[in-house]
Write a protein that holds these residues in place. Structure first.
Motif, mmCIF file in Angstrom:
data_model
loop_
_atom_site.group_PDB
_atom_site.id
_atom_site.type_symbol
_atom_site.label_atom_id
_atom_site.label_comp_id
_atom_site.label_asym_id
_atom_site.label_seq_id
_atom_site.Cartn_x
_atom_site.Cartn_y
_atom_site.Cartn_z
ATOM 1 N N LEU A 49 6.426 -87.705 -32.427
ATOM 2 C CA LEU A 49 5.797 -87.247 -31.184
ATOM 3 C C LEU A 49 5.450 -88.424 -30.287
ATOM 4 O O LEU A 49 5.170 -89.527 -30.774
ATOM 5 N N PRO A 50 5.423 -88.217 -28.971
ATOM 6 C CA PRO A 50 5.117 -89.321 -28.060
ATOM 7 C C PRO A 50 3.690 -89.826 -28.196
ATOM 8 O O PRO A 50 3.411 -90.991 -27.968
ATOM 9 N N GLN A 51 2.764 -88.937 -28.563
ATOM 10 C CA GLN A 51 1.385 -89.305 -28.841
ATOM 11 C C GLN A 51 0.743 -88.146 -29.589
ATOM 12 O O GLN A 51 1.331 -87.076 -29.706
ATOM 13 N N LYS A 52 -0.441 -88.362 -30.090
ATOM 14 C CA LYS A 52 -1.152 -87.303 -30.802
ATOM 15 C C LYS A 52 -1.453 -86.160 -29.842
ATOM 16 O O LYS A 52 -2.035 -86.377 -28.768
ATOM 17 N N PRO A 53 -1.060 -84.929 -30.177
ATOM 18 C CA PRO A 53 -1.357 -83.801 -29.290
ATOM 19 C C PRO A 53 -2.862 -83.525 -29.233
ATOM 20 O O PRO A 53 -3.595 -83.769 -30.198
ATOM 21 N N ASP A 54 -3.309 -83.002 -28.094
ATOM 22 C CA ASP A 54 -4.706 -82.556 -27.996
ATOM 23 C C ASP A 54 -4.917 -81.255 -28.754
ATOM 24 O O ASP A 54 -6.040 -80.953 -29.180
ATOM 25 N N ALA A 55 -3.851 -80.467 -28.892
ATOM 26 C CA ALA A 55 -3.915 -79.217 -29.653
ATOM 27 C C ALA A 55 -2.484 -78.771 -29.936
ATOM 28 O O ALA A 55 -1.530 -79.283 -29.349
ATOM 29 N N ILE A 56 -2.356 -77.814 -30.855
ATOM 30 C CA ILE A 56 -1.053 -77.262 -31.220
ATOM 31 C C ILE A 56 -1.101 -75.748 -31.058
ATOM 32 O O ILE A 56 -2.032 -75.088 -31.531
ATOM 33 N N LEU A 57 -0.085 -75.215 -30.392
ATOM 34 C CA LEU A 57 0.121 -73.762 -30.339
ATOM 35 C C LEU A 57 1.291 -73.450 -31.248
ATOM 36 O O LEU A 57 2.388 -73.976 -31.054
ATOM 37 N N VAL A 58 1.071 -72.607 -32.249
ATOM 38 C CA VAL A 58 2.103 -72.339 -33.240
ATOM 39 C C VAL A 58 2.418 -70.847 -33.300
ATOM 40 O O VAL A 58 1.519 -70.000 -33.222
ATOM 41 N N VAL A 59 3.692 -70.542 -33.423
ATOM 42 C CA VAL A 59 4.181 -69.175 -33.596
ATOM 43 C C VAL A 59 4.831 -69.113 -34.978
ATOM 44 O O VAL A 59 5.769 -69.851 -35.256
ATOM 45 N N SER A 60 4.331 -68.242 -35.823
ATOM 46 C CA SER A 60 4.822 -68.117 -37.189
ATOM 47 C C SER A 60 5.612 -66.821 -37.349
ATOM 48 O O SER A 60 5.457 -65.886 -36.560
ATOM 49 N N GLY A 61 6.440 -66.767 -38.362
ATOM 50 C CA GLY A 61 7.163 -65.541 -38.667
ATOM 51 C C GLY A 61 6.343 -64.525 -39.437
ATOM 52 O O GLY A 61 6.896 -63.536 -39.929
ATOM 53 N N HIS A 62 5.026 -64.742 -39.524
ATOM 54 C CA HIS A 62 4.199 -63.916 -40.412
ATOM 55 C C HIS A 62 3.068 -63.182 -39.712
ATOM 56 O O HIS A 62 2.094 -62.786 -40.351
ATOM 57 N N TRP A 63 3.171 -63.014 -38.401
ATOM 58 C CA TRP A 63 2.144 -62.263 -37.681
ATOM 59 C C TRP A 63 2.801 -61.513 -36.540
ATOM 60 O O TRP A 63 3.385 -62.122 -35.648
ATOM 61 N N GLU A 64 2.738 -60.196 -36.585
ATOM 62 C CA GLU A 64 3.328 -59.346 -35.551
ATOM 63 C C GLU A 64 2.253 -58.402 -35.008
ATOM 64 O O GLU A 64 1.471 -57.839 -35.774
ATOM 65 N N THR A 65 2.251 -58.252 -33.689
ATOM 66 C CA THR A 65 1.291 -57.364 -33.030
ATOM 67 C C THR A 65 1.998 -56.597 -31.917
ATOM 68 O O THR A 65 3.129 -56.919 -31.537
ATOM 69 N N GLY A 66 1.305 -55.601 -31.375
ATOM 70 C CA GLY A 66 1.883 -54.814 -30.289
ATOM 71 C C GLY A 66 2.044 -55.597 -29.006
ATOM 72 O O GLY A 66 3.004 -55.404 -28.260
ATOM 73 N N VAL A 67 1.086 -56.475 -28.721
ATOM 74 C CA VAL A 67 1.181 -57.384 -27.576
ATOM 75 C C VAL A 67 0.884 -58.792 -28.082
ATOM 76 O O VAL A 67 0.227 -58.956 -29.122
ATOM 77 N N PRO A 68 1.361 -59.817 -27.375
ATOM 78 C CA PRO A 68 1.079 -61.190 -27.829
ATOM 79 C C PRO A 68 -0.425 -61.406 -27.990
ATOM 80 O O PRO A 68 -1.214 -61.048 -27.109
ATOM 81 N N THR A 69 -0.802 -61.972 -29.113
ATOM 82 C CA THR A 69 -2.209 -62.159 -29.445
ATOM 83 C C THR A 69 -2.413 -63.580 -29.954
ATOM 84 O O THR A 69 -1.579 -64.101 -30.690
ATOM 85 N N VAL A 70 -3.519 -64.209 -29.529
ATOM 86 C CA VAL A 70 -3.808 -65.574 -29.955
ATOM 87 C C VAL A 70 -5.094 -65.614 -30.760
ATOM 88 O O VAL A 70 -6.050 -64.879 -30.488
ATOM 89 N N THR A 71 -5.091 -66.485 -31.765
ATOM 90 C CA THR A 71 -6.326 -66.720 -32.505
ATOM 91 C C THR A 71 -7.294 -67.469 -31.594
ATOM 92 O O THR A 71 -6.926 -68.451 -30.950
ATOM 93 N N SER A 72 -8.534 -67.003 -31.518
ATOM 94 C CA SER A 72 -9.494 -67.613 -30.601
ATOM 95 C C SER A 72 -10.779 -68.048 -31.292
ATOM 96 O O SER A 72 -11.733 -68.463 -30.628
ATOM 97 N N GLY A 73 -10.809 -67.977 -32.611
ATOM 98 C CA GLY A 73 -11.978 -68.443 -33.336
ATOM 99 C C GLY A 73 -12.042 -69.956 -33.368
ATOM 100 O O GLY A 73 -11.015 -70.642 -33.319
ATOM 101 N N ALA A 74 -13.240 -70.491 -33.470
ATOM 102 C CA ALA A 74 -13.419 -71.942 -33.501
ATOM 103 C C ALA A 74 -13.091 -72.534 -34.865
ATOM 104 O O ALA A 74 -12.719 -73.714 -34.961
ATOM 105 N N HIS A 75 -13.222 -71.729 -35.920
ATOM 106 C CA HIS A 75 -12.988 -72.246 -37.278
ATOM 107 C C HIS A 75 -12.186 -71.206 -38.069
ATOM 108 O O HIS A 75 -12.741 -70.499 -38.921
ATOM 109 N N PRO A 76 -10.893 -71.094 -37.806
ATOM 110 C CA PRO A 76 -10.083 -70.062 -38.467
ATOM 111 C C PRO A 76 -10.033 -70.253 -39.985
ATOM 112 O O PRO A 76 -9.974 -71.384 -40.496
#
Length: 275
Positions: A49-76
């Motif tokens: 990577l060019p530098q350490k990311p400030d955060a990572i957004l990840v899409v896994s093959g193991h979570w499906e929902t009716g509409v796109p949904t993001v985890t929003s908890g501070a400590h998953p």
């Protein structure tokens, strides 16, 4: 924009990655040699990577929902969504923080693109996230937000989702898809030469598709079912669709195969866009 400023801006732009996540907690079990090359690849990801990311957004093959949904908890928490493995694999720990701010930004970007999205403050990270990230980002010091797949499995929609999220790359956010380019569990364990041939055919097609310019690449991905041995390799496309999201976020950046291996007879690949 002055040339120097433009160069500086592009130098800080994060690539997008499609990473193989292995099978269950495979990297933390005594399976001699089988997963060693994949584990080594994942351990080397951060250094590319060019530098350490400030955060990572990840899409896994193991979570499906009716509409796109993001985890929003501070400590998953972690979701040990694999079955029949030794007790120690249900004690694995990956304490990366979440990012409610990034979750809000993701929802906003999708809304701007006309895509309704939701937040889930209670959802944890499934093994498609924490198993590969324990190797790729082992310090767990980068906030992580997970984005779900849509249950309709529409490849064009997942490309659009990725396109909507592309601006995150200029905000030092790393976008990662995790899955497998071959995911027929019944064939994985049999060693049937016909399924090995099918995996090679599909892997060859997929690599050619990913390394084409954006328009041709996206057209090929939308029509992935017509690829050689497509449904043999993916009876369900859940482990392929994260690649659609990252390809959408790649924009005009060309894809490069950065991982190539044969695991239990099956050809597998990983890809980087804009590295």
């Amino acid at each position: 924009m002055p040339e120097a400023a433009r160069h500086s801006h592009s130098a800080g732009r994060q690539p997008v990655l499609f990473l193989p996540h292995g099978g269950g907690p495979c990297f933390f079990m005594d399976w001699p040699d089988t997963w060693d090359a994949m584990a080594a690849y994942l351990r080397g990801v951060r250094d590319t990577l060019p530098q350490k990311p400030d955060a990572i957004l990840v899409v896994s093959g193991h979570w499906e929902t009716g509409v796109p949904t993001v985890t929003s908890g501070a400590h998953p928490s972690l979701i040990y969504d694999y079955y029949g493995f030794p007790p120690h694999t249900y004690q694995l720990d990956y304490a990366a923080p979440g990012s409610p701010q990034l979750a809000q930004t993701v929802q906003h970007l999708l809304a701007e693109a006309g895509i309704a999205a939701e937040q889930d403050p209670h959802r944890g990270f499934d093994h498609g996230v924490f198993i590969p990230f324990m190797l790729a980002f082992e310090k767990a010091d980068i906030p992580v937000v997970e984005l779900s797949l849509q249950q309709d499995m529409d490849p064009a929609q997942h490309l659009r989702i990725g396109q909507a999220l592309a601006p995150l790359r200029d905000q030092n956010i790393l976008i990662v898809g995790t899955g497998l380019t071959y995911h027929n569990l019944r064939h994985f364990m049999t060693g049937d030469p016909r399924s090995n041939d099918a995996a090679r055919q599909f892997d060859t097609w997929l690599t050619q598709a990913i390394t084409q310019p954006e328009t041709q690449r996206n057209q090929a991905l939308v029509q992935w079912e017509s690829a050689p041995a497509a449904r043999i390799c993916h009876p369900s496309e859940d482990h392929l669709l994260p690649l659609m999201v990252v390809a959408g976020a790649a924009g005009t950046d060309l894809g490069v195969r950065t991982y190539s291996d044969t695991v239990m007879g099956k050809a597998l690949s990983g890809f980087t866009f804009g590295g």
